[in-house]
Design a protein around this motif. Sequence first.
Motif, PDB file in Angstrom:
ATOM      1  N   ASP A 463      -6.112   3.370   6.806  1.00  0.00           N
ATOM      2  CA  ASP A 463      -5.405   4.015   5.694  1.00  0.00           C
ATOM      3  C   ASP A 463      -3.938   3.601   5.677  1.00  0.00           C
ATOM      4  O   ASP A 463      -3.361   3.355   4.615  1.00  0.00           O
ATOM      5  CB  ASP A 463      -5.542   5.528   5.829  1.00  0.00           C
ATOM      6  CG  ASP A 463      -5.123   6.257   4.552  1.00  0.00           C
ATOM      7  OD1 ASP A 463      -5.573   5.835   3.469  1.00  0.00           O
ATOM      8  OD2 ASP A 463      -4.341   7.214   4.638  1.00  0.00           O
ATOM      9  N   ARG A 464      -3.325   3.518   6.870  1.00  0.00           N
ATOM     10  CA  ARG A 464      -1.923   3.097   6.940  1.00  0.00           C
ATOM     11  C   ARG A 464      -1.755   1.637   6.542  1.00  0.00           C
ATOM     12  O   ARG A 464      -0.741   1.273   5.926  1.00  0.00           O
ATOM     13  CB  ARG A 464      -1.384   3.325   8.358  1.00  0.00           C
ATOM     14  CG  ARG A 464      -1.251   4.796   8.736  1.00  0.00           C
ATOM     15  CD  ARG A 464      -0.586   4.953  10.087  1.00  0.00           C
ATOM     16  NE  ARG A 464       0.782   4.430  10.068  1.00  0.00           N
ATOM     17  CZ  ARG A 464       1.529   4.245  11.151  1.00  0.00           C
ATOM     18  NH1 ARG A 464       1.030   4.544  12.342  1.00  0.00           N
ATOM     19  NH2 ARG A 464       2.752   3.772  11.055  1.00  0.00           N
ATOM     20  N   LEU A 465      -2.732   0.798   6.903  1.00  0.00           N
ATOM     21  CA  LEU A 465      -2.677  -0.605   6.468  1.00  0.00           C
ATOM     22  C   LEU A 465      -2.562  -0.694   4.948  1.00  0.00           C
ATOM     23  O   LEU A 465      -1.781  -1.480   4.409  1.00  0.00           O
ATOM     24  CB  LEU A 465      -3.932  -1.352   6.930  1.00  0.00           C
ATOM     25  CG  LEU A 465      -3.995  -1.850   8.370  1.00  0.00           C
ATOM     26  CD1 LEU A 465      -5.362  -2.459   8.644  1.00  0.00           C
ATOM     27  CD2 LEU A 465      -2.905  -2.869   8.653  1.00  0.00           C
ATOM     28  N   LYS A 466      -3.342   0.128   4.271  1.00  0.00           N
ATOM     29  CA  LYS A 466      -3.377   0.070   2.813  1.00  0.00           C
ATOM     30  C   LYS A 466      -2.118   0.671   2.189  1.00  0.00           C
ATOM     31  O   LYS A 466      -1.531   0.103   1.269  1.00  0.00           O
ATOM     32  CB  LYS A 466      -4.618   0.803   2.298  1.00  0.00           C
ATOM     33  CG  LYS A 466      -5.937   0.168   2.728  1.00  0.00           C
ATOM     34  CD  LYS A 466      -7.133   1.011   2.297  1.00  0.00           C
ATOM     35  CE  LYS A 466      -8.442   0.388   2.749  1.00  0.00           C
ATOM     36  NZ  LYS A 466      -9.637   1.219   2.404  1.00  0.00           N
ATOM     37  N   ARG A 467      -1.683   1.843   2.709  1.00  0.00           N
ATOM     38  CA  ARG A 467      -0.575   2.562   2.075  1.00  0.00           C
ATOM     39  C   ARG A 467       0.796   2.050   2.486  1.00  0.00           C
ATOM     40  O   ARG A 467       1.635   1.730   1.650  1.00  0.00           O
ATOM     41  CB  ARG A 467      -0.670   4.049   2.407  1.00  0.00           C
ATOM     42  CG  ARG A 467      -1.869   4.743   1.797  1.00  0.00           C
ATOM     43  CD  ARG A 467      -1.671   6.237   1.876  1.00  0.00           C
ATOM     44  NE  ARG A 467      -2.890   6.966   1.605  1.00  0.00           N
ATOM     45  CZ  ARG A 467      -2.949   8.277   1.468  1.00  0.00           C
ATOM     46  NH1 ARG A 467      -1.860   8.990   1.607  1.00  0.00           N
ATOM     47  NH2 ARG A 467      -4.098   8.877   1.225  1.00  0.00           N
ATOM     48  N   GLU A 468       1.033   2.013   3.810  1.00  0.00           N
ATOM     49  CA  GLU A 468       2.374   1.679   4.295  1.00  0.00           C
ATOM     50  C   GLU A 468       2.673   0.190   4.208  1.00  0.00           C
ATOM     51  O   GLU A 468       3.797  -0.208   3.905  1.00  0.00           O
ATOM     52  CB  GLU A 468       2.541   2.147   5.738  1.00  0.00           C
ATOM     53  CG  GLU A 468       2.557   3.657   5.898  1.00  0.00           C
ATOM     54  CD  GLU A 468       2.717   4.062   7.353  1.00  0.00           C
ATOM     55  OE1 GLU A 468       3.369   3.319   8.116  1.00  0.00           O
ATOM     56  OE2 GLU A 468       2.182   5.114   7.740  1.00  0.00           O
ATOM     57  N   PHE A 469       1.653  -0.622   4.489  1.00  0.00           N
ATOM     58  CA  PHE A 469       1.897  -2.065   4.567  1.00  0.00           C
ATOM     59  C   PHE A 469       1.355  -2.826   3.363  1.00  0.00           C
ATOM     60  O   PHE A 469       1.548  -4.038   3.263  1.00  0.00           O
ATOM     61  CB  PHE A 469       1.287  -2.619   5.859  1.00  0.00           C
ATOM     62  CG  PHE A 469       1.864  -2.012   7.108  1.00  0.00           C
ATOM     63  CD1 PHE A 469       3.071  -2.458   7.615  1.00  0.00           C
ATOM     64  CD2 PHE A 469       1.214  -0.974   7.766  1.00  0.00           C
ATOM     65  CE1 PHE A 469       3.614  -1.896   8.765  1.00  0.00           C
ATOM     66  CE2 PHE A 469       1.745  -0.400   8.907  1.00  0.00           C
ATOM     67  CZ  PHE A 469       2.955  -0.862   9.403  1.00  0.00           C
ATOM     68  N   GLY A 470       0.655  -2.134   2.469  1.00  0.00           N
ATOM     69  CA  GLY A 470       0.155  -2.779   1.256  1.00  0.00           C
ATOM     70  C   GLY A 470      -0.850  -3.876   1.507  1.00  0.00           C
ATOM     71  O   GLY A 470      -0.896  -4.865   0.762  1.00  0.00           O
ATOM     72  N   VAL A 471      -1.664  -3.720   2.546  1.00  0.00           N
ATOM     73  CA  VAL A 471      -2.662  -4.734   2.890  1.00  0.00           C
ATOM     74  C   VAL A 471      -4.038  -4.239   2.449  1.00  0.00           C
ATOM     75  O   VAL A 471      -4.532  -3.216   2.934  1.00  0.00           O
ATOM     76  CB  VAL A 471      -2.684  -5.014   4.409  1.00  0.00           C
ATOM     77  CG1 VAL A 471      -3.709  -6.096   4.734  1.00  0.00           C
ATOM     78  CG2 VAL A 471      -1.307  -5.426   4.893  1.00  0.00           C
TER      79      VAL A 471
END
Length: 685
Positions: A463-471
Amino acid sequence: MPRVTPIEKVRNIGIMAHIDAGKTTTSERILFYAGAVHKMGEVHYGTAVMDFMEQERERGITISSAATHFQWRDCQFNLIDTPGHVDFTVEVQRSLRVLDGAVALYCAVSGVEPQSETVWRQAEQYHVPRIAFVNKMDRIGADFFRVVQMMKEKLSANPVVLQLPIGSGEDFTGVVDLLQMKAHVYDDDSLGLKFSTENIPEGMIAQAEEYRSMLVESAAEIDDELLAKYLEHGTLDNVEILTALRKGTIQTQITPVLCGASFKNKGVQQLLDAVIEYLPSPLDIGGVKGYTLDTHEELYRNFQDDESLAALVFKVVTDQFVGRLTFMRVYSGTLKVGAYLLNAATGKKERIGRLLRMKANQREDVEEEYAGSIVAVVGLKGARTGDTICDAAHPILLEKIEFAEPVINQAVEPKTLADQEKLTDALQKLTDEDPTFRFKTDEETGQVLISGVGELQLEIMVDRLKREFGVGVNIGKPQVAYRETIVSAVRQEEILDRSAAGKQQFARVVLSVAPNNLGKGIVFENKVDISVLPKNFVNAVEQGVRQGLQNGPIMSYPIVDVKVELVDASFSQADSTEVTFTIVASNAVREAVRNASPVLLEPTFEVEVVTPDKNMGDVVGDLSSRRGKIEGISQQSMDLQLVKAFVPLSEMFGYVTKLRSITQGRASYTMKFAHYEPAVNAPTY
């Protein structure tokens, strides 16, 4: 700028408990009463100051430990609110490593729960003094005295009751202070800011006198002089009692117990007062032990501003505004902006760019920090959790923090070429933050595999990959991280004698490879004299052995619990090199493992399920169908049973859905890694 608050007025504390015991709610009340915030945040509304991550606010749980700074009375507090979910126990562990004291929180209805036991043992490991706070006295079924008894039985603690609750459930109105023998009754209209001090209710006088007598006896037992006075006069004054209880708490002989209801704003001010009175300042701890970099001899640093600097990195965070934040506990010396310091773990020098005093996700710049402080640093590029930052002229290596190994894998793949370029960088930042999270690229398939200690942890990371890092990533199903070992002993000789690129190469080793005890890992021992094989070649052999055990013969999982002895060797002055011995040792140990009856190991978890009585049969039956070994069933409360079992991780995927189904959502469970054991019906070599 000189120190404003004397070090004896500093309190570095953490709040630790099982999930949903009220840690973050208590932290919010503490900040409100201390004047650090002007409005109390609520976990269930997603407005808690200490739960500032989007994932925390959505789920209503604490994921990352949050540090904050505030004043109470004349003391400076550094407070860390820790997670309660078992997947994030690493946050509790590294926080306890740098704290001087802790508040152990317990739900007055549920009592000492599984994760409460885990964090208690971690506090024992680091010798952290504790006081206990029995929270949620306003709930139906609250039983203060049952929780105290559970502390004795489950934690082997020595609780000393300082307060008695006045009523319980909806009738909980205040507490009886056994030291002052007065009642504190709270004013609901002022959000607990106001309370009146009154005489003890008539119906509680006998009970209060009984527990006051027990309190005085506990204080007398801590000090021989006080014990003699107590035996002679039959009583002690309040100053003597308080002094003795503080001494016993700091020495972890006793655990003072208070009570309240944080959600209803009752008891939190007295909890803060108790932290000041009973938990230690850095001066009470005395100093910190470390080691020299070369000879590993013991060194000690006192918690003083004029000592040489020694600080421990306990957390790394990627902040979207200031970049990489490194959280440090300063044990000795003074930390200043612009200073060049040594990272004792890497041997490299780094510059302090900025010093930030944290208030959850709010930041306050400071020019310097002193011994006993907890501070965030901007500018340390190479520091990792557990590294020691120190004065280069007087280096010291503080004890590192040991973390659990990942036991669960999941494949992730980038959705686009642009995502592929960002994925590795984002995963590296997440790995820097969480030492129990790792990633690697599978050499055969090219897949990126992320590893962690639980399903929820991996879910949060994706989830953090998608939200914080835009991956953008696609994810596979979680997979078990197996291990391999051997069950028989072999002796293996390997000789390398060849010519390569016109140069002759020679090395010969004889290894004895045998099973090691469960959980002991890989042990290498040299049994040959230095005249038989020089030390540099022995080191090369050990390196080759460890390389050879990274991939097992069954399914290429790492090999564990193996003891390797170098029993004989030969070398040539002209033709032997360290690289040659590394290669021959690696080949020898691989061949030995193939001949030593290798087996596949699967991670087994300790599972604890709290279920209503009427659903116990279904829960036990379901665990048994998952190859679970039932260890015991005990009464948790009036209508709840606690089922303990050991279950292979491969059988626990999706368990939460099944448990909710068979108990209509009334049961809860926790699980933590226990050990590896041979996999049933597993392929063998």
